[in-house]
Design a protein around this motif. Structure first.
Motif, PDB file in Angstrom:
ATOM      1  N   LEU A 117       0.849  -1.190   0.000  1.00 26.87           N
ATOM      2  CA  LEU A 117       0.000   0.000   0.000  1.00 26.87           C
ATOM      3  C   LEU A 117       0.884   1.239   0.000  1.00 26.87           C
ATOM      4  O   LEU A 117       1.731   1.400   0.876  1.00 26.87           O
ATOM      5  CB  LEU A 117      -0.917   0.025   1.226  1.00 26.87           C
ATOM      6  N   SER A 118       0.688   2.090  -0.969  1.00 27.77           N
ATOM      7  CA  SER A 118       1.459   3.324  -1.060  1.00 27.77           C
ATOM      8  C   SER A 118       0.618   4.366  -1.775  1.00 27.77           C
ATOM      9  O   SER A 118      -0.484   4.074  -2.259  1.00 27.77           O
ATOM     10  CB  SER A 118       2.781   3.090  -1.798  1.00 27.77           C
ATOM     11  N   GLY A 119       1.123   5.581  -1.851  1.00 26.03           N
ATOM     12  CA  GLY A 119       0.379   6.629  -2.538  1.00 26.03           C
ATOM     13  C   GLY A 119       0.937   8.004  -2.229  1.00 26.03           C
ATOM     14  O   GLY A 119       1.275   8.303  -1.079  1.00 26.03           O
ATOM     15  N   GLN A 120       1.030   8.830  -3.247  1.00 22.18           N
ATOM     16  CA  GLN A 120       1.516  10.190  -3.071  1.00 22.18           C
ATOM     17  C   GLN A 120       0.507  10.988  -2.242  1.00 22.18           C
ATOM     18  O   GLN A 120      -0.691  10.941  -2.494  1.00 22.18           O
ATOM     19  CB  GLN A 120       1.707  10.863  -4.434  1.00 22.18           C
ATOM     20  N   GLY A 121       1.007  11.700  -1.240  1.00 15.77           N
ATOM     21  CA  GLY A 121       0.135  12.508  -0.404  1.00 15.77           C
ATOM     22  C   GLY A 121      -0.409  11.787   0.804  1.00 15.77           C
ATOM     23  O   GLY A 121      -1.065  12.403   1.650  1.00 15.77           O
ATOM     24  N   LEU A 122      -0.159  10.492   0.919  1.00 17.17           N
ATOM     25  CA  LEU A 122      -0.609   9.722   2.080  1.00 17.17           C
ATOM     26  C   LEU A 122       0.603   9.393   2.943  1.00 17.17           C
ATOM     27  O   LEU A 122       1.566   8.778   2.473  1.00 17.17           O
ATOM     28  CB  LEU A 122      -1.301   8.423   1.642  1.00 17.17           C
ATOM     29  N   ASN A 123       0.567   9.814   4.220  1.00 18.47           N
ATOM     30  CA  ASN A 123       1.683   9.498   5.101  1.00 18.47           C
ATOM     31  C   ASN A 123       1.543   8.096   5.666  1.00 18.47           C
ATOM     32  O   ASN A 123       0.520   7.411   5.467  1.00 18.47           O
ATOM     33  CB  ASN A 123       1.785  10.544   6.227  1.00 18.47           C
ATOM     34  N   ARG A 151       8.310   4.751   1.404  1.00 18.45           N
ATOM     35  CA  ARG A 151       7.676   4.157   2.572  1.00 18.45           C
ATOM     36  C   ARG A 151       6.285   3.627   2.189  1.00 18.45           C
ATOM     37  O   ARG A 151       5.531   4.283   1.462  1.00 18.45           O
ATOM     38  CB  ARG A 151       7.533   5.189   3.685  1.00 18.45           C
ATOM     39  N   ALA A 152       5.956   2.460   2.689  1.00 14.40           N
ATOM     40  CA  ALA A 152       4.687   1.828   2.320  1.00 14.40           C
ATOM     41  C   ALA A 152       4.231   0.903   3.438  1.00 14.40           C
ATOM     42  O   ALA A 152       4.852   0.829   4.510  1.00 14.40           O
ATOM     43  CB  ALA A 152       4.841   1.060   1.002  1.00 14.40           C
ATOM     44  N   ILE A 153       3.140   0.182   3.187  1.00 14.70           N
ATOM     45  CA  ILE A 153       2.581  -0.800   4.114  1.00 14.70           C
ATOM     46  C   ILE A 153       2.564  -2.150   3.413  1.00 14.70           C
ATOM     47  O   ILE A 153       2.239  -2.233   2.223  1.00 14.70           O
ATOM     48  CB  ILE A 153       1.146  -0.408   4.535  1.00 14.70           C
ATOM     49  N   PRO A 179      -9.045   6.369  -0.567  1.00 16.12           N
ATOM     50  CA  PRO A 179      -8.593   7.580  -1.252  1.00 16.12           C
ATOM     51  C   PRO A 179      -8.158   7.263  -2.680  1.00 16.12           C
ATOM     52  O   PRO A 179      -7.559   6.214  -2.936  1.00 16.12           O
ATOM     53  CB  PRO A 179      -7.403   8.048  -0.397  1.00 16.12           C
ATOM     54  N   PRO A 180      -8.454   8.142  -3.630  1.00 11.94           N
ATOM     55  CA  PRO A 180      -8.093   7.859  -5.031  1.00 11.94           C
ATOM     56  C   PRO A 180      -6.595   7.735  -5.258  1.00 11.94           C
ATOM     57  O   PRO A 180      -6.165   7.061  -6.196  1.00 11.94           O
ATOM     58  CB  PRO A 180      -8.678   9.069  -5.786  1.00 11.94           C
ATOM     59  N   GLN A 181      -5.776   8.369  -4.405  1.00 13.17           N
ATOM     60  CA  GLN A 181      -4.327   8.304  -4.602  1.00 13.17           C
ATOM     61  C   GLN A 181      -3.698   7.035  -4.022  1.00 13.17           C
ATOM     62  O   GLN A 181      -2.500   6.796  -4.203  1.00 13.17           O
ATOM     63  CB  GLN A 181      -3.631   9.537  -4.005  1.00 13.17           C
ATOM     64  N   LEU A 182      -4.500   6.211  -3.332  1.00 10.99           N
ATOM     65  CA  LEU A 182      -3.962   4.978  -2.748  1.00 10.99           C
ATOM     66  C   LEU A 182      -3.690   3.959  -3.847  1.00 10.99           C
ATOM     67  O   LEU A 182      -4.564   3.654  -4.666  1.00 10.99           O
ATOM     68  CB  LEU A 182      -4.948   4.399  -1.730  1.00 10.99           C
ATOM     69  N   LYS A 183      -2.467   3.409  -3.866  1.00  9.22           N
ATOM     70  CA  LYS A 183      -2.094   2.378  -4.827  1.00  9.22           C
ATOM     71  C   LYS A 183      -1.902   1.055  -4.089  1.00  9.22           C
ATOM     72  O   LYS A 183      -1.185   0.992  -3.086  1.00  9.22           O
ATOM     73  CB  LYS A 183      -0.803   2.760  -5.557  1.00  9.22           C
ATOM     74  N   ILE A 184      -2.545  -0.003  -4.591  1.00  6.56           N
ATOM     75  CA  ILE A 184      -2.429  -1.341  -4.008  1.00  6.56           C
ATOM     76  C   ILE A 184      -1.777  -2.238  -5.049  1.00  6.56           C
ATOM     77  O   ILE A 184      -2.371  -2.546  -6.085  1.00  6.56           O
ATOM     78  CB  ILE A 184      -3.805  -1.901  -3.596  1.00  6.56           C
ATOM     79  N   ASN A 185      -0.536  -2.628  -4.790  1.00  7.84           N
ATOM     80  CA  ASN A 185       0.220  -3.452  -5.725  1.00  7.84           C
ATOM     81  C   ASN A 185       0.410  -4.851  -5.159  1.00  7.84           C
ATOM     82  O   ASN A 185       0.719  -5.009  -3.975  1.00  7.84           O
ATOM     83  CB  ASN A 185       1.592  -2.823  -6.013  1.00  7.84           C
ATOM     84  N   ALA A 186       0.222  -5.854  -6.002  1.00  3.00           N
ATOM     85  CA  ALA A 186       0.478  -7.241  -5.606  1.00  3.00           C
ATOM     86  C   ALA A 186       1.979  -7.509  -5.724  1.00  3.00           C
ATOM     87  O   ALA A 186       2.524  -7.607  -6.823  1.00  3.00           O
ATOM     88  CB  ALA A 186      -0.314  -8.196  -6.484  1.00  3.00           C
ATOM     89  N   LEU A 187       2.648  -7.610  -4.566  1.00  2.73           N
ATOM     90  CA  LEU A 187       4.096  -7.823  -4.561  1.00  2.73           C
ATOM     91  C   LEU A 187       4.452  -9.295  -4.703  1.00  2.73           C
ATOM     92  O   LEU A 187       5.528  -9.643  -5.183  1.00  2.73           O
ATOM     93  CB  LEU A 187       4.692  -7.265  -3.260  1.00  2.73           C
ATOM     94  N   SER A 188       3.558 -10.167  -4.262  1.00  3.51           N
ATOM     95  CA  SER A 188       3.795 -11.612  -4.342  1.00  3.51           C
ATOM     96  C   SER A 188       2.453 -12.287  -4.524  1.00  3.51           C
ATOM     97  O   SER A 188       1.529 -12.066  -3.743  1.00  3.51           O
ATOM     98  CB  SER A 188       4.488 -12.122  -3.073  1.00  3.51           C
ATOM     99  N   ASP A 189       2.321 -13.099  -5.578  1.00  7.21           N
ATOM    100  CA  ASP A 189       1.041 -13.733  -5.919  1.00  7.21           C
ATOM    101  C   ASP A 189       1.285 -15.204  -6.232  1.00  7.21           C
ATOM    102  O   ASP A 189       1.846 -15.553  -7.272  1.00  7.21           O
ATOM    103  CB  ASP A 189       0.421 -13.011  -7.122  1.00  7.21           C
TER     104      ASP A 189
END
Length: 407
Positions: free
Chosen positions: A100-106, A235-237, A268-278
């Motif tokens: 979980l990452s995104g510009q503007g989200l701490n 930085r991400a989750i 939030p629209p700026q939140l990006k959810i990427n599959a790092l391992s599938d």
């Protein structure tokens, strides 16, 4: 099974002697089929790992550990909270990891979204277990005390703590009847805005009221960060989705994708959810491999039969028997409660080769009996009977290689 005890501020030595020792002693007398116990204590946290015998009833063991843990709270240091009890088995592995990452989200916002929005929705997926996310900063209301201001006012940190505890409460109040109506009365004195906590009074000195803001500052913050996750340098989750029991990896990942699509409007629209391992990529690859090998085997065998025997009927029989045999195998696996995984797919891929050998020998022997003048039905029965024992022996010779795997 893992039992996690937490007590903020307690040293590792105290966690070990006052909590872990009592917990382990209680488990050894009330929990059945324990093989051995390991534990590790750190500042404010202790982790007890309980290993069980192979044939334990894990449901009963979970109930026993939970029960004794609740009973022991009475004998542990005051303020000890019930532990986290986490069950593990060989199939509890991460099948999907999300970044979980995104510009503007701490990091605080990312942690809050992962833990309180996404994680709670993923809990509805059958067979999926979602641990707490890694990384980020956990949201917490912080009270930063100014020690010099406290000393100047003749107060101590305990006075600040008592003031907040006494005025940040929700108490039952009952109802009030006015005319024909009865109204619910709220005496909720918990501030709805963080900044309002700064306006709580502590005490009055010579007619002057001392407020929280005079000796401290209350803010929406976070405790010290203990782990950091970076995705592509930012930085991400990290959120891990575990597979539990005999659930299908493909079903779990499809369920996660469906849930994420449904809650997209809440995020939030700026939140990006990427599959790092599938892990579904490997499962689908294994399934495609079995299908591909079966098709290649069926085609090559059919061509071989057509070239050497010149029989369209035999060619068609071979082409149909291979997928039909695999279908029967899948039906038996389903009836026995087995799942499609790397082991079962590997077994099917191996069986295709054996099936081609046996089918080729069988067809050739039936044709030999037909050429000797027998009727087709008798030729089939005789041809099958003549190679039954040799085919069984050759198959057992192949299978015996895998016997050590069962031990």
């Amino acid at each position: 099974m893992t039992v996690v005890w937490q007590y903020a501020g307690l040293s590792a030595q105290e966690m070990s002697t006052r909590i872990v020792f009592n917990s382990e002693r209680g488990m050894t007398t009330t929990v059945n089929d324990i093989e051995h116990i390991e534990s590790q204590s750190l500042n404010g946290i202790s982790i007890i790992k309980i290993f069980f015998q192979p044939h334990v009833n894990i449901g009963s063991a979970v109930a026993q550990v939970t029960s004794i843990s609740q009973v022991q709270l009475r004998s542990l240091p005051p303020g000890t909270t019930p532990p986290f009890i986490i069950q593990y088995n060989a199939s509890s592995v991460p099948v999907l990891q999300l970044g979980l990452s995104g510009q503007g989200l701490n990091e605080q916002q990312l942690n809050d979204l992962g833990q309180n929005t996404i994680r709670t929705q993923l809990a509805t997926i059958e067979g999926a277990q979602t641990p707490f996310p890694y990384g980020g900063k956990q949201r917490q209301i912080q009270v930063d005390i100014d020690l010099h201001a406290l000393e100047a006012k003749g107060l101590s940190p305990v006075d600040v703590v008592n003031a907040i505890n006494a005025q940040n409460i929700i108490a039952p109040s009952g109802t009030m009847k006015v005319d024909r109506f009865e109204y619910a009365i709220e005496t909720n004195s918990a501030p709805s805005v963080v900044n309002d906590l700064n306006d709580l009074p502590i005490k009055a000195v010579n007619g002057a009221v001392i407020y929280i803001r005079d000796v401290a500052h209350v803010r929406d913050g976070f405790p010290p960060q203990t782990n950091i996750v970076r995705v592509n340098g930012s930085r991400a989750i990290l959120m891990s989705i575990m597979k539990t029991g005999s659930s299908s990896t493909l079903d779990i990942i499809k369920g996660v994708q469906d849930v994420l699509a449904n809650i997209k409007g809440q995020l939030p629209p700026q939140l990006k959810i990427n599959a790092l391992s599938d892990q579904s990529i490997f499962v689908r690859g294994a399934i495609n491999g079995v299908v591909r090998e079966a098709m290649i085997a069926a085609c090559l065998t059919a061509v071989m039969i057509l070239v050497f025997l010149g029989s369209w009927r035999s060619t068609l029989i071979i082409a149909v028997s291979i997928p039909l045999s695999i279908l029967c195998s899948l039906t038996m696996l389903y009836a026995l409660g087995e799942t499609i995984n790397i082991m079962t797919l590997g077994g099917l891929a191996l069986a295709v080769g054996i099936l081609v050998d046996d089918a080729t020998v069988e067809i050739e022997n039936i044709n030999r009996n037909l050429e000797s003048g027998k009727e087709i039905e008798q030729a089939i029965l005789d041809g099958a009977a003549q190679i039954a024992t040799p085919a069984l022996v050759s198959t057992l010779a192949i299978c015996i290689v895998f016997v050590p795997m069962f031990f």
